[in-house]
Every structure is written in structure tokens, then in C-alpha cells.
Design a protein around this motif. Sequence first.
Motif, PDB file in Angstrom:
ATOM      1  N   TYR A 179       0.851  -1.187   0.000  1.00  0.00           N
ATOM      2  CA  TYR A 179       0.000   0.000   0.000  1.00  0.00           C
ATOM      3  C   TYR A 179       0.889   1.240   0.000  1.00  0.00           C
ATOM      4  O   TYR A 179       2.094   1.172   0.245  1.00  0.00           O
ATOM      5  CB  TYR A 179      -0.918   0.013   1.226  1.00  0.00           C
ATOM      6  CG  TYR A 179      -0.187   0.140   2.537  1.00  0.00           C
ATOM      7  CD1 TYR A 179      -0.034   1.384   3.146  1.00  0.00           C
ATOM      8  CD2 TYR A 179       0.360  -0.971   3.168  1.00  0.00           C
ATOM      9  CE1 TYR A 179       0.654   1.512   4.342  1.00  0.00           C
ATOM     10  CE2 TYR A 179       1.040  -0.855   4.359  1.00  0.00           C
ATOM     11  CZ  TYR A 179       1.178   0.387   4.951  1.00  0.00           C
ATOM     12  OH  TYR A 179       1.858   0.515   6.125  1.00  0.00           O
ATOM     13  N   TYR A 180       0.304   2.370  -0.283  1.00  0.00           N
ATOM     14  CA  TYR A 180       1.000   3.650  -0.222  1.00  0.00           C
ATOM     15  C   TYR A 180       0.682   4.310   1.111  1.00  0.00           C
ATOM     16  O   TYR A 180      -0.487   4.473   1.462  1.00  0.00           O
ATOM     17  CB  TYR A 180       0.580   4.568  -1.379  1.00  0.00           C
ATOM     18  CG  TYR A 180       1.123   4.121  -2.707  1.00  0.00           C
ATOM     19  CD1 TYR A 180       2.418   4.452  -3.079  1.00  0.00           C
ATOM     20  CD2 TYR A 180       0.360   3.356  -3.579  1.00  0.00           C
ATOM     21  CE1 TYR A 180       2.940   4.041  -4.291  1.00  0.00           C
ATOM     22  CE2 TYR A 180       0.867   2.933  -4.792  1.00  0.00           C
ATOM     23  CZ  TYR A 180       2.156   3.278  -5.135  1.00  0.00           C
ATOM     24  OH  TYR A 180       2.668   2.869  -6.327  1.00  0.00           O
ATOM     25  N   LYS A 215       4.900   6.858  -0.095  1.00  0.00           N
ATOM     26  CA  LYS A 215       5.865   5.782  -0.341  1.00  0.00           C
ATOM     27  C   LYS A 215       5.144   4.434  -0.337  1.00  0.00           C
ATOM     28  O   LYS A 215       4.230   4.197   0.448  1.00  0.00           O
ATOM     29  CB  LYS A 215       6.952   5.781   0.730  1.00  0.00           C
ATOM     30  CG  LYS A 215       7.827   7.003   0.691  1.00  0.00           C
ATOM     31  CD  LYS A 215       8.915   6.924   1.731  1.00  0.00           C
ATOM     32  CE  LYS A 215       9.778   8.172   1.676  1.00  0.00           C
ATOM     33  NZ  LYS A 215      10.818   8.134   2.704  1.00  0.00           N
ATOM     34  N   TYR A 216       5.605   3.569  -1.222  1.00  0.00           N
ATOM     35  CA  TYR A 216       5.018   2.234  -1.321  1.00  0.00           C
ATOM     36  C   TYR A 216       5.598   1.351  -0.225  1.00  0.00           C
ATOM     37  O   TYR A 216       6.805   1.224  -0.076  1.00  0.00           O
ATOM     38  CB  TYR A 216       5.309   1.633  -2.701  1.00  0.00           C
ATOM     39  CG  TYR A 216       4.644   0.317  -2.930  1.00  0.00           C
ATOM     40  CD1 TYR A 216       3.271   0.248  -3.138  1.00  0.00           C
ATOM     41  CD2 TYR A 216       5.366  -0.874  -2.923  1.00  0.00           C
ATOM     42  CE1 TYR A 216       2.645  -0.964  -3.356  1.00  0.00           C
ATOM     43  CE2 TYR A 216       4.748  -2.084  -3.137  1.00  0.00           C
ATOM     44  CZ  TYR A 216       3.383  -2.130  -3.346  1.00  0.00           C
ATOM     45  OH  TYR A 216       2.766  -3.335  -3.547  1.00  0.00           O
ATOM     46  N   VAL A 259       2.314  -4.422   6.119  1.00  0.00           N
ATOM     47  CA  VAL A 259       1.119  -4.619   5.288  1.00  0.00           C
ATOM     48  C   VAL A 259       0.032  -5.327   6.099  1.00  0.00           C
ATOM     49  O   VAL A 259      -1.132  -4.933   6.086  1.00  0.00           O
ATOM     50  CB  VAL A 259       1.465  -5.421   4.014  1.00  0.00           C
ATOM     51  CG1 VAL A 259       0.216  -5.820   3.270  1.00  0.00           C
ATOM     52  CG2 VAL A 259       2.381  -4.612   3.115  1.00  0.00           C
ATOM     53  N   ALA A 260       0.426  -6.370   6.843  1.00  0.00           N
ATOM     54  CA  ALA A 260      -0.542  -7.102   7.660  1.00  0.00           C
ATOM     55  C   ALA A 260      -1.124  -6.202   8.748  1.00  0.00           C
ATOM     56  O   ALA A 260      -2.339  -6.210   8.979  1.00  0.00           O
ATOM     57  CB  ALA A 260       0.121  -8.327   8.279  1.00  0.00           C
ATOM     58  N   PHE A 261      -0.279  -5.420   9.405  1.00  0.00           N
ATOM     59  CA  PHE A 261      -0.771  -4.518  10.446  1.00  0.00           C
ATOM     60  C   PHE A 261      -1.728  -3.486   9.856  1.00  0.00           C
ATOM     61  O   PHE A 261      -2.770  -3.188  10.440  1.00  0.00           O
ATOM     62  CB  PHE A 261       0.400  -3.817  11.148  1.00  0.00           C
ATOM     63  CG  PHE A 261      -0.050  -2.877  12.220  1.00  0.00           C
ATOM     64  CD1 PHE A 261      -0.496  -3.354  13.435  1.00  0.00           C
ATOM     65  CD2 PHE A 261      -0.056  -1.507  11.990  1.00  0.00           C
ATOM     66  CE1 PHE A 261      -0.928  -2.484  14.422  1.00  0.00           C
ATOM     67  CE2 PHE A 261      -0.487  -0.629  12.969  1.00  0.00           C
ATOM     68  CZ  PHE A 261      -0.927  -1.119  14.191  1.00  0.00           C
TER      69      PHE A 261
END
Length: 168
Positions: A36-37, A42-43, A50-52
Motif C-alpha cells: 500500500y502507499y 511511499k510504497y 502490510v498485515a498490520f
Amino acid sequence: MWSNDDPCIKFPTLEFDVAVDFFFISEVIVQFFVGYYNDDGKYVDLLHLVAFNYLSSPLRFWFDAVTSIPFSFIDYRAYRDCLGGITHGQQADTKTIRLVKILRFVRLARVMRFFKFLNKFHDLIVIYVGPAIFKLVRLLLIACVVVHLYACIFWRVKLSYSTEEERQ
């Protein structure tokens, strides 16, 4: 049909329902691996971040998890048990599950994400395929969805108001 049928009577769409449930569960799992951004633009693709991010969003993970409950798996298992002659008093449970399956219409809200995605990339898609093709494909998709919904309603009315002989 939804709540008072014998669990040993198979829905005509049971296998398809199982496949759809599998798809929705798979989509929840895949979301743990899609970056995600962040707010800085920033990516982020670190798995723990990502999981959090996915778990902390009430409108993403929790909504996805609730709408991905695989009721069709339970219904399919009950049907297979009936074929094998196994009955453990599941008839009441199966009736409840079939009644709750009506709530699967909430999944349609997840389809709205696709339209949000489409709107984000509208200009890019138009550049690649042209505005006329884009509008034609969008119109055909909308027509297919509307025809499908009317067919589902017609099928449900037919099952509700016809006798067993008329259905054959």
C-alpha cells in the motif's frame, strides 16, 4: 427454500457457491501480501507492516472477514453427510445456515471496490483502449449485471411459486 428445506436436498448452485466462498477467502488472504502507499506517498511492501495496516482497518479486514464466512462449505458438508447416511442432528443447524446465507448480499458492497478502482484509473484505461471502447465495455458489464440480477429474482420466484412437477 431458504430455511425449511431438508438439508439432504442439494441447492442447484451449491458447487458454485463453494467456489465463490473460496474466492472470497482467497481474496482476504491475498490482501495480506498486497502493498500500500503510506501517507508520505511511499510504497510499503514489508509483510508485517502490510498485515498490520490491513488488520487495523475496520472497513477493510473486518468487513472482508465477516463477508467471507464460508456458509456454503458447511452446507456442502451437511449434504455430503446426508449422501453417506450420516446424520448428527445437523438439520436445524443447516436450516439456520441456509437462512443466514441471505446475508451474502452484503458481499455486493465488496464489488463496489472494483468500481472505485476503475474510477481511479479511468483516464489511463481510456488512453489505452479509447473512450468509445471503454464506454461500450462498461455498458455491457452493467447490462450483464442487471440481466443476472433479474434472472436470479426470476429463479427465486419460480422456486417459491411452482410445484415440484412444474420445476422438472
